[in-house]
Design a protein around this motif. Structure first.
Motif, PDB file in Angstrom:
ATOM      1  N   MET A 192       0.821  -1.208   0.000  1.00  0.00           N
ATOM      2  CA  MET A 192       0.000   0.000   0.000  1.00  0.00           C
ATOM      3  C   MET A 192       0.857   1.260   0.000  1.00  0.00           C
ATOM      4  O   MET A 192       0.468   2.286  -0.578  1.00  0.00           O
ATOM      5  CB  MET A 192      -0.937  -0.009   1.216  1.00  0.00           C
ATOM      6  CG  MET A 192      -1.942  -1.163   1.178  1.00  0.00           C
ATOM      7  SD  MET A 192      -2.814  -1.394   2.746  1.00  0.00           S
ATOM      8  CE  MET A 192      -3.910   0.015   2.736  1.00  0.00           C
ATOM      9  N   GLU A 193       2.028   1.207   0.674  1.00  0.00           N
ATOM     10  CA  GLU A 193       2.940   2.354   0.724  1.00  0.00           C
ATOM     11  C   GLU A 193       4.359   1.850   0.457  1.00  0.00           C
ATOM     12  O   GLU A 193       5.175   1.711   1.371  1.00  0.00           O
ATOM     13  CB  GLU A 193       2.865   3.038   2.095  1.00  0.00           C
ATOM     14  CG  GLU A 193       1.514   3.662   2.400  1.00  0.00           C
ATOM     15  CD  GLU A 193       1.513   4.440   3.715  1.00  0.00           C
ATOM     16  OE1 GLU A 193       2.612   4.831   4.185  1.00  0.00           O
ATOM     17  OE2 GLU A 193       0.422   4.639   4.278  1.00  0.00           O
ATOM     18  N   PRO A 194       4.681   1.563  -0.792  1.00  0.00           N
ATOM     19  CA  PRO A 194       5.954   0.910  -1.133  1.00  0.00           C
ATOM     20  C   PRO A 194       7.199   1.736  -0.842  1.00  0.00           C
ATOM     21  O   PRO A 194       8.300   1.172  -0.771  1.00  0.00           O
ATOM     22  CB  PRO A 194       5.816   0.629  -2.630  1.00  0.00           C
ATOM     23  CG  PRO A 194       4.777   1.585  -3.118  1.00  0.00           C
ATOM     24  CD  PRO A 194       3.828   1.762  -1.980  1.00  0.00           C
ATOM     25  N   ASP A 195       7.053   3.024  -0.669  1.00  0.00           N
ATOM     26  CA  ASP A 195       8.230   3.870  -0.408  1.00  0.00           C
ATOM     27  C   ASP A 195       8.347   4.267   1.060  1.00  0.00           C
ATOM     28  O   ASP A 195       9.138   5.157   1.400  1.00  0.00           O
ATOM     29  CB  ASP A 195       8.168   5.136  -1.277  1.00  0.00           C
ATOM     30  CG  ASP A 195       8.276   4.813  -2.764  1.00  0.00           C
ATOM     31  OD1 ASP A 195       9.048   3.888  -3.105  1.00  0.00           O
ATOM     32  OD2 ASP A 195       7.583   5.463  -3.575  1.00  0.00           O
ATOM     33  N   ASN A 196       7.575   3.632   1.930  1.00  0.00           N
ATOM     34  CA  ASN A 196       7.635   3.945   3.361  1.00  0.00           C
ATOM     35  C   ASN A 196       8.801   3.177   3.985  1.00  0.00           C
ATOM     36  O   ASN A 196       8.727   1.950   4.137  1.00  0.00           O
ATOM     37  CB  ASN A 196       6.320   3.554   4.040  1.00  0.00           C
ATOM     38  CG  ASN A 196       6.244   3.991   5.489  1.00  0.00           C
ATOM     39  OD1 ASN A 196       7.200   3.834   6.242  1.00  0.00           O
ATOM     40  ND2 ASN A 196       5.099   4.522   5.888  1.00  0.00           N
ATOM     41  N   PRO A 197       9.893   3.850   4.347  1.00  0.00           N
ATOM     42  CA  PRO A 197      11.069   3.130   4.847  1.00  0.00           C
ATOM     43  C   PRO A 197      10.816   2.401   6.166  1.00  0.00           C
ATOM     44  O   PRO A 197      11.395   1.338   6.399  1.00  0.00           O
ATOM     45  CB  PRO A 197      12.116   4.231   5.012  1.00  0.00           C
ATOM     46  CG  PRO A 197      11.337   5.496   5.133  1.00  0.00           C
ATOM     47  CD  PRO A 197      10.118   5.309   4.300  1.00  0.00           C
ATOM     48  N   GLY A 201      17.767  -3.081   2.067  1.00  0.00           N
ATOM     49  CA  GLY A 201      18.433  -2.245   1.067  1.00  0.00           C
ATOM     50  C   GLY A 201      17.460  -1.274   0.428  1.00  0.00           C
ATOM     51  O   GLY A 201      17.806  -0.116   0.169  1.00  0.00           O
ATOM     52  N   SER A 202      16.241  -1.731   0.206  1.00  0.00           N
ATOM     53  CA  SER A 202      15.206  -0.845  -0.341  1.00  0.00           C
ATOM     54  C   SER A 202      14.856   0.257   0.655  1.00  0.00           C
ATOM     55  O   SER A 202      14.579   1.399   0.266  1.00  0.00           O
ATOM     56  CB  SER A 202      13.951  -1.655  -0.679  1.00  0.00           C
ATOM     57  OG  SER A 202      14.220  -2.597  -1.694  1.00  0.00           O
ATOM     58  N   ALA A 203      14.874  -0.086   1.949  1.00  0.00           N
ATOM     59  CA  ALA A 203      14.610   0.930   2.976  1.00  0.00           C
ATOM     60  C   ALA A 203      15.664   2.025   2.931  1.00  0.00           C
ATOM     61  O   ALA A 203      15.349   3.215   3.042  1.00  0.00           O
ATOM     62  CB  ALA A 203      14.571   0.282   4.357  1.00  0.00           C
ATOM     63  N   LEU A 204      16.933   1.630   2.754  1.00  0.00           N
ATOM     64  CA  LEU A 204      17.995   2.632   2.675  1.00  0.00           C
ATOM     65  C   LEU A 204      17.922   3.426   1.378  1.00  0.00           C
ATOM     66  O   LEU A 204      18.315   4.599   1.345  1.00  0.00           O
ATOM     67  CB  LEU A 204      19.365   1.961   2.799  1.00  0.00           C
ATOM     68  CG  LEU A 204      19.768   1.480   4.192  1.00  0.00           C
ATOM     69  CD1 LEU A 204      21.192   0.939   4.179  1.00  0.00           C
ATOM     70  CD2 LEU A 204      19.658   2.600   5.221  1.00  0.00           C
ATOM     71  N   ALA A 205      17.430   2.797   0.327  1.00  0.00           N
ATOM     72  CA  ALA A 205      17.254   3.535  -0.928  1.00  0.00           C
ATOM     73  C   ALA A 205      16.199   4.624  -0.754  1.00  0.00           C
ATOM     74  O   ALA A 205      16.304   5.706  -1.349  1.00  0.00           O
ATOM     75  CB  ALA A 205      16.848   2.575  -2.041  1.00  0.00           C
ATOM     76  N   ALA A 206      15.205   4.331   0.065  1.00  0.00           N
ATOM     77  CA  ALA A 206      14.165   5.331   0.338  1.00  0.00           C
ATOM     78  C   ALA A 206      14.624   6.370   1.348  1.00  0.00           C
ATOM     79  O   ALA A 206      14.195   7.523   1.304  1.00  0.00           O
ATOM     80  CB  ALA A 206      12.899   4.630   0.846  1.00  0.00           C
TER      81      ALA A 206
END
Length: 283
Positions: A61-66, A90-95
């Motif tokens: 629902m919120e794919p860019d929420n770190p 890794g995606s969390a750090l990208a955000a």
């Protein structure tokens, strides 16, 4: 609902958190944070698949929420799915490349794989971006310790217990480091704090007694061992108590402690042979 769930989580009432968030989701299925909160609560009670499923729904629902990504990474780590966890973190750090918790967890993954320098960089970043987080300082200290950087480890352990002085595990690990560098009296003080705050940790009682024996504080060692025996099921405390009595030339009490040790210790315990030999000599 969220305020109630926060209070329930603070009290360790994770089943109630699940019920509260389920009630909210019955009215509104588009509340991503409700799925994430319920997922974390499910992880706390061992429902790993259900918890991961809830948090994954929040991420969809919120794919860019770190923060959601970090929660998912933590859940995957709990389930032993390290490769997936690393990708998600890794995606969390990208955000958000300053997300302290993502760095903290990636450091734990690296440390578990024996990549000490990688772990060090992540844990240093965790402290840099969240300098008041006691857990970050603690994990940095553990990493320094593993790398043999004792001076840095001592500083980080000290910061951890300053920030969270009621954490018995932090004091226990700090005591181990102080004992390692030869600061036995300071180590004993740290272990005293540990057994006060976390009296169910058998190793803390053992370490406290050992430091007192090493500094020839036999009366206090006997006192602490008796207290520990009353708190935890750890047969080796009897073995150490016998050592104290032998050094104090109290043979009958030493023999009694050894008998208690042999009765309580499982077959194959490393001190059983020595205990039998000592008992024969005392008799």
């Amino acid at each position: 609902y969220h305020t109630l769930a926060d209070a329930e989580a603070a009290n360790g009432q994770h089943d109630r958190v699940i019920g509260t968030m389920s009630g909210l989701l019955a009215f509104s299925e588009d509340d991503a944070s409700a799925f994430e909160i319920r997922g974390r609560a499910r992880l706390k009670i061992g429902e790993n698949d259900e918890g991961i499923g809830d948090i994954r729904r929040a991420v969809e629902m919120e794919p860019d929420n770190p923060d959601f990504l970090v929660s998912l990474g933590a859940g995957l780590m709990r389930a032993g799915r390290a490769k997936e966890a690393r990708k998600v973190l890794g995606s969390a750090l990208a955000a958000d490349d300053k997300n302290s918790r993502a760095h903290l967890l990636l450091g734990l993954l690296a440390r578990g794989e024996g990549k000490g320098q990688v772990a060090l960089k992540h844990h240093q970043s965790a402290v840099l971006f969240e300098p008041e987080d006691a857990r970050a300082h603690y994990e940095l200290a553990v990493t320094h310790n593993i790398l043999g950087q004792n001076e840095e480890a001592e500083e980080s352990f000290g910061k951890a217990v300053d920030l969270e002085p009621e954490n018995g595990i932090y004091w226990y690990s700090y005591g181990d480091l102080l004992r390692l560098v030869g600061r036995t009296e300071d180590a004993a003080a740290a272990y005293r704090q540990s057994v006060r705050l976390a009296p169910n940790n058998p190793r803390a009682w053992e370490r406290l007694a050992q430091t007192l024996i090493e500094t020839e504080q036999l009366k206090d060692a006997a006192k602490q061992l008796k207290r520990g025996i009353g708190k935890v099921d750890h047969p080796r405390l009897y073995f150490l108590l016998a050592q104290v009595y032998r050094q104090a030339n109290k043979k009958e009490r030493a023999a009694e402690a050894l008998e208690n040790y042999l009765e309580a210790a499982p077959q194959g315990a490393p001190d059983r042979k020595a205990a039998k030999q000592q008992l024969r000599k005392l008799r």
